[in-house]
Design a protein around this motif. Structure first.
Motif, PDB file in Angstrom:
ATOM      1  N   MET A   1       0.852  -1.171   0.000  1.00 34.33           N
ATOM      2  CA  MET A   1       0.000   0.000   0.000  1.00 34.33           C
ATOM      3  C   MET A   1       0.901   1.237   0.000  1.00 34.33           C
ATOM      4  O   MET A   1       1.867   1.318   0.740  1.00 34.33           O
ATOM      5  CB  MET A   1      -0.882  -0.022   1.260  1.00 34.33           C
ATOM      6  N   GLU A   2       0.574   2.193  -0.839  1.00 31.98           N
ATOM      7  CA  GLU A   2       1.330   3.436  -0.867  1.00 31.98           C
ATOM      8  C   GLU A   2       1.060   4.227   0.400  1.00 31.98           C
ATOM      9  O   GLU A   2       0.010   4.108   1.005  1.00 31.98           O
ATOM     10  CB  GLU A   2       0.929   4.257  -2.086  1.00 31.98           C
ATOM     11  N   LYS A   3       2.008   5.058   0.793  1.00 35.38           N
ATOM     12  CA  LYS A   3       1.904   5.798   2.048  1.00 35.38           C
ATOM     13  C   LYS A   3       0.696   6.724   2.086  1.00 35.38           C
ATOM     14  O   LYS A   3      -0.218   6.522   2.845  1.00 35.38           O
ATOM     15  CB  LYS A   3       3.201   6.585   2.279  1.00 35.38           C
ATOM     16  N   SER A   4       0.670   7.759   1.304  1.00 34.95           N
ATOM     17  CA  SER A   4      -0.441   8.698   1.293  1.00 34.95           C
ATOM     18  C   SER A   4      -0.587   9.205  -0.121  1.00 34.95           C
ATOM     19  O   SER A   4       0.217   8.919  -0.966  1.00 34.95           O
ATOM     20  CB  SER A   4      -0.183   9.851   2.262  1.00 34.95           C
ATOM     21  N   MET A   5      -1.615   9.993  -0.373  1.00 45.56           N
ATOM     22  CA  MET A   5      -1.873  10.387  -1.738  1.00 45.56           C
ATOM     23  C   MET A   5      -2.160  11.865  -1.840  1.00 45.56           C
ATOM     24  O   MET A   5      -1.264  12.649  -2.052  1.00 45.56           O
ATOM     25  CB  MET A   5      -3.000   9.551  -2.287  1.00 45.56           C
ATOM     26  N   VAL A   6      -3.378  12.278  -1.660  1.00 43.56           N
ATOM     27  CA  VAL A   6      -3.784  13.648  -1.895  1.00 43.56           C
ATOM     28  C   VAL A   6      -3.460  14.549  -0.712  1.00 43.56           C
ATOM     29  O   VAL A   6      -2.940  15.637  -0.884  1.00 43.56           O
ATOM     30  CB  VAL A   6      -5.301  13.695  -2.193  1.00 43.56           C
ATOM     31  N   PHE A   7      -3.778  14.106   0.477  1.00 46.80           N
ATOM     32  CA  PHE A   7      -3.639  14.907   1.683  1.00 46.80           C
ATOM     33  C   PHE A   7      -2.732  14.194   2.675  1.00 46.80           C
ATOM     34  O   PHE A   7      -2.594  12.983   2.620  1.00 46.80           O
ATOM     35  CB  PHE A   7      -4.996  15.126   2.348  1.00 46.80           C
ATOM     36  N   ASP A   8      -2.196  14.963   3.570  1.00 44.28           N
ATOM     37  CA  ASP A   8      -1.452  14.289   4.618  1.00 44.28           C
ATOM     38  C   ASP A   8      -2.422  13.773   5.673  1.00 44.28           C
ATOM     39  O   ASP A   8      -3.592  14.148   5.700  1.00 44.28           O
ATOM     40  CB  ASP A   8      -0.362  15.193   5.208  1.00 44.28           C
ATOM     41  N   GLU A   9      -1.945  12.917   6.545  1.00 41.62           N
ATOM     42  CA  GLU A   9      -2.809  12.275   7.536  1.00 41.62           C
ATOM     43  C   GLU A   9      -3.479  13.281   8.464  1.00 41.62           C
ATOM     44  O   GLU A   9      -4.630  13.102   8.846  1.00 41.62           O
ATOM     45  CB  GLU A   9      -2.000  11.253   8.332  1.00 41.62           C
ATOM     46  N   LYS A  10      -2.776  14.327   8.834  1.00 39.04           N
ATOM     47  CA  LYS A  10      -3.357  15.335   9.736  1.00 39.04           C
ATOM     48  C   LYS A  10      -4.508  16.078   9.070  1.00 39.04           C
ATOM     49  O   LYS A  10      -5.506  16.390   9.708  1.00 39.04           O
ATOM     50  CB  LYS A  10      -2.281  16.326  10.209  1.00 39.04           C
ATOM     51  N   GLU A  11      -4.382  16.377   7.776  1.00 36.20           N
ATOM     52  CA  GLU A  11      -5.459  17.069   7.068  1.00 36.20           C
ATOM     53  C   GLU A  11      -6.697  16.179   6.967  1.00 36.20           C
ATOM     54  O   GLU A  11      -7.811  16.634   7.202  1.00 36.20           O
ATOM     55  CB  GLU A  11      -5.003  17.512   5.679  1.00 36.20           C
ATOM     56  N   ILE A  12      -6.495  14.925   6.636  1.00 36.14           N
ATOM     57  CA  ILE A  12      -7.633  14.011   6.547  1.00 36.14           C
ATOM     58  C   ILE A  12      -8.263  13.834   7.921  1.00 36.14           C
ATOM     59  O   ILE A  12      -9.486  13.838   8.059  1.00 36.14           O
ATOM     60  CB  ILE A  12      -7.210  12.667   5.926  1.00 36.14           C
ATOM     61  N   GLN A  13      -7.437  13.703   8.949  1.00 40.15           N
ATOM     62  CA  GLN A  13      -7.970  13.582  10.310  1.00 40.15           C
ATOM     63  C   GLN A  13      -8.840  14.783  10.662  1.00 40.15           C
ATOM     64  O   GLN A  13      -9.934  14.637  11.201  1.00 40.15           O
ATOM     65  CB  GLN A  13      -6.827  13.465  11.318  1.00 40.15           C
ATOM     66  N   SER A  14      -8.385  15.964  10.321  1.00 41.25           N
ATOM     67  CA  SER A  14      -9.149  17.177  10.593  1.00 41.25           C
ATOM     68  C   SER A  14     -10.476  17.170   9.833  1.00 41.25           C
ATOM     69  O   SER A  14     -11.522  17.561  10.368  1.00 41.25           O
ATOM     70  CB  SER A  14      -8.315  18.406  10.213  1.00 41.25           C
ATOM     71  N   MET A  15     -10.458  16.725   8.581  1.00 46.87           N
ATOM     72  CA  MET A  15     -11.669  16.669   7.766  1.00 46.87           C
ATOM     73  C   MET A  15     -12.681  15.680   8.340  1.00 46.87           C
ATOM     74  O   MET A  15     -13.877  15.974   8.436  1.00 46.87           O
ATOM     75  CB  MET A  15     -11.311  16.300   6.324  1.00 46.87           C
ATOM     76  N   VAL A  16     -12.197  14.503   8.732  1.00 48.46           N
ATOM     77  CA  VAL A  16     -13.078  13.481   9.308  1.00 48.46           C
ATOM     78  C   VAL A  16     -13.649  13.953  10.637  1.00 48.46           C
ATOM     79  O   VAL A  16     -14.852  13.841  10.889  1.00 48.46           O
ATOM     80  CB  VAL A  16     -12.320  12.139   9.483  1.00 48.46           C
ATOM     81  N   GLU A  17     -12.782  14.497  11.471  1.00 47.38           N
ATOM     82  CA  GLU A  17     -13.214  14.966  12.787  1.00 47.38           C
ATOM     83  C   GLU A  17     -14.287  16.046  12.657  1.00 47.38           C
ATOM     84  O   GLU A  17     -15.317  16.010  13.338  1.00 47.38           O
ATOM     85  CB  GLU A  17     -12.005  15.491  13.559  1.00 47.38           C
ATOM     86  N   ARG A  18     -14.075  16.977  11.760  1.00 46.83           N
ATOM     87  CA  ARG A  18     -15.065  18.043  11.537  1.00 46.83           C
ATOM     88  C   ARG A  18     -16.392  17.471  11.051  1.00 46.83           C
ATOM     89  O   ARG A  18     -17.460  17.849  11.525  1.00 46.83           O
ATOM     90  CB  ARG A  18     -14.511  19.050  10.538  1.00 46.83           C
ATOM     91  N   ALA A  19     -16.318  16.555  10.078  1.00 45.79           N
ATOM     92  CA  ALA A  19     -17.541  15.967   9.516  1.00 45.79           C
ATOM     93  C   ALA A  19     -18.363  15.257  10.593  1.00 45.79           C
ATOM     94  O   ALA A  19     -19.564  15.510  10.741  1.00 45.79           O
ATOM     95  CB  ALA A  19     -17.185  14.994   8.389  1.00 45.79           C
ATOM     96  N   LEU A  20     -17.725  14.379  11.362  1.00 48.43           N
ATOM     97  CA  LEU A  20     -18.474  13.620  12.363  1.00 48.43           C
ATOM     98  C   LEU A  20     -18.963  14.494  13.503  1.00 48.43           C
ATOM     99  O   LEU A  20     -20.115  14.355  13.934  1.00 48.43           O
ATOM    100  CB  LEU A  20     -17.625  12.467  12.903  1.00 48.43           C
ATOM    101  N   LYS A  21     -18.114  15.361  13.999  1.00 52.70           N
ATOM    102  CA  LYS A  21     -18.534  16.218  15.110  1.00 52.70           C
ATOM    103  C   LYS A  21     -19.716  17.092  14.711  1.00 52.70           C
ATOM    104  O   LYS A  21     -20.663  17.253  15.482  1.00 52.70           O
ATOM    105  CB  LYS A  21     -17.368  17.083  15.596  1.00 52.70           C
ATOM    106  N   ASP A  22     -19.669  17.661  13.512  1.00 47.07           N
ATOM    107  CA  ASP A  22     -20.767  18.515  13.049  1.00 47.07           C
ATOM    108  C   ASP A  22     -22.077  17.738  12.919  1.00 47.07           C
ATOM    109  O   ASP A  22     -23.136  18.202  13.347  1.00 47.07           O
ATOM    110  CB  ASP A  22     -20.433  19.183  11.713  1.00 47.07           C
ATOM    111  N   VAL A  23     -22.025  16.556  12.322  1.00 49.97           N
ATOM    112  CA  VAL A  23     -23.240  15.763  12.120  1.00 49.97           C
ATOM    113  C   VAL A  23     -23.810  15.302  13.459  1.00 49.97           C
ATOM    114  O   VAL A  23     -25.018  15.415  13.701  1.00 49.97           O
ATOM    115  CB  VAL A  23     -22.971  14.567  11.176  1.00 49.97           C
ATOM    116  N   PHE A  24     -22.971  14.801  14.346  1.00 46.68           N
ATOM    117  CA  PHE A  24     -23.476  14.311  15.631  1.00 46.68           C
ATOM    118  C   PHE A  24     -23.999  15.460  16.497  1.00 46.68           C
ATOM    119  O   PHE A  24     -24.988  15.295  17.205  1.00 46.68           O
ATOM    120  CB  PHE A  24     -22.412  13.492  16.361  1.00 46.68           C
ATOM    121  N   LYS A  25     -23.360  16.614  16.419  1.00 44.38           N
ATOM    122  CA  LYS A  25     -23.836  17.768  17.176  1.00 44.38           C
ATOM    123  C   LYS A  25     -25.181  18.251  16.624  1.00 44.38           C
ATOM    124  O   LYS A  25     -26.103  18.526  17.375  1.00 44.38           O
ATOM    125  CB  LYS A  25     -22.792  18.896  17.131  1.00 44.38           C
ATOM    126  N   THR A  26     -25.294  18.331  15.312  1.00 43.16           N
ATOM    127  CA  THR A  26     -26.519  18.820  14.684  1.00 43.16           C
ATOM    128  C   THR A  26     -27.680  17.838  14.849  1.00 43.16           C
ATOM    129  O   THR A  26     -28.789  18.229  15.205  1.00 43.16           O
ATOM    130  CB  THR A  26     -26.283  19.085  13.179  1.00 43.16           C
TER     131      THR A  26
END
Length: 182
Positions: A1-26
């Motif tokens: 498996m290749e290491k990473s592709m479009v985004f670094d791990e921290k950016e993807i983590q931030s995107m996922v965290e924002r998505a889930l927190k927003d949906v669960f809060k709303t």
């Protein structure tokens, strides 16, 4: 498996965290917290918190395709799925009943909204893609084998004393969406 592709791990983590927190809060008026981010580089099942769980699991999954393609799996115990469903629908356990239909609908919709919130962030960054309809998997000892994924992470969130996971598998699709069709 290749290491990473479009985004670094921290950016993807931030995107996922924002998505889930927003949906669960709303949708549930609940604050969830990211406990752990697991990078599954070897494609093995030993990374999944659910690989050894002998209790009933409910897993919502949504695919996305375009310039970036992949799958999202949101997994939790059946007990947590019932709690989430009762909260979202404003029902008691008796009103929810013992069947799976309402719980499946709620977990499918939460998976769809969370995946959509993540997908919108991909699109905002120029990586157009579309979502599939959500589906539900029920079972025990859940393992995803992402052998063709270039990027795979499992995000473990706390929901009270329980946990749920957002498992993300992605790869670049160089031909996806370039002809104006997704």
């Amino acid at each position: 498996m290749e290491k990473s592709m479009v985004f670094d791990e921290k950016e993807i983590q931030s995107m996922v965290e924002r998505a889930l927190k927003d949906v669960f809060k709303t949708m549930l008026s609940v604050d969830i917290e990211l406990k752990e981010c697991i990078t599954a580089e070897d494609g093995g099942d030993n990374h999944s918190p659910w690989s050894k769980c002998d209790g009933a699991l409910v897993i919502g999954n949504v695919g996305f395709a375009g310039l970036v393609s992949g799958m999202v799996y949101i997994a939790m115990t059946d007990q947590l799925a019932r709690q989430v469903s009762m909260r979202m629908l404003g029902m008691s356990s008796a009103e929810l009943g013992s069947g799976h239909d309402l719980v499946n609908d709620v977990i499918g919709e939460l998976t769809n909204m969370s995946s959509g919130a993540f997908k919108n962030q991909l699109c905002d960054r120029g990586y157009r893609c579309r979502l599939s309809i959500p589906s539900i998997i029920r079972g025990k000892y859940f393992v995803v084998e992402g052998s063709t994924a270039q990027f795979r992470q499992i995000f473990v969130f706390s929901y009270g004393d329980e946990v749920l996971t957002f498992e993300l598998l992605m790869k670049m699709d160089e031909n996806g969406g370039e002809d104006g069709k997704l």
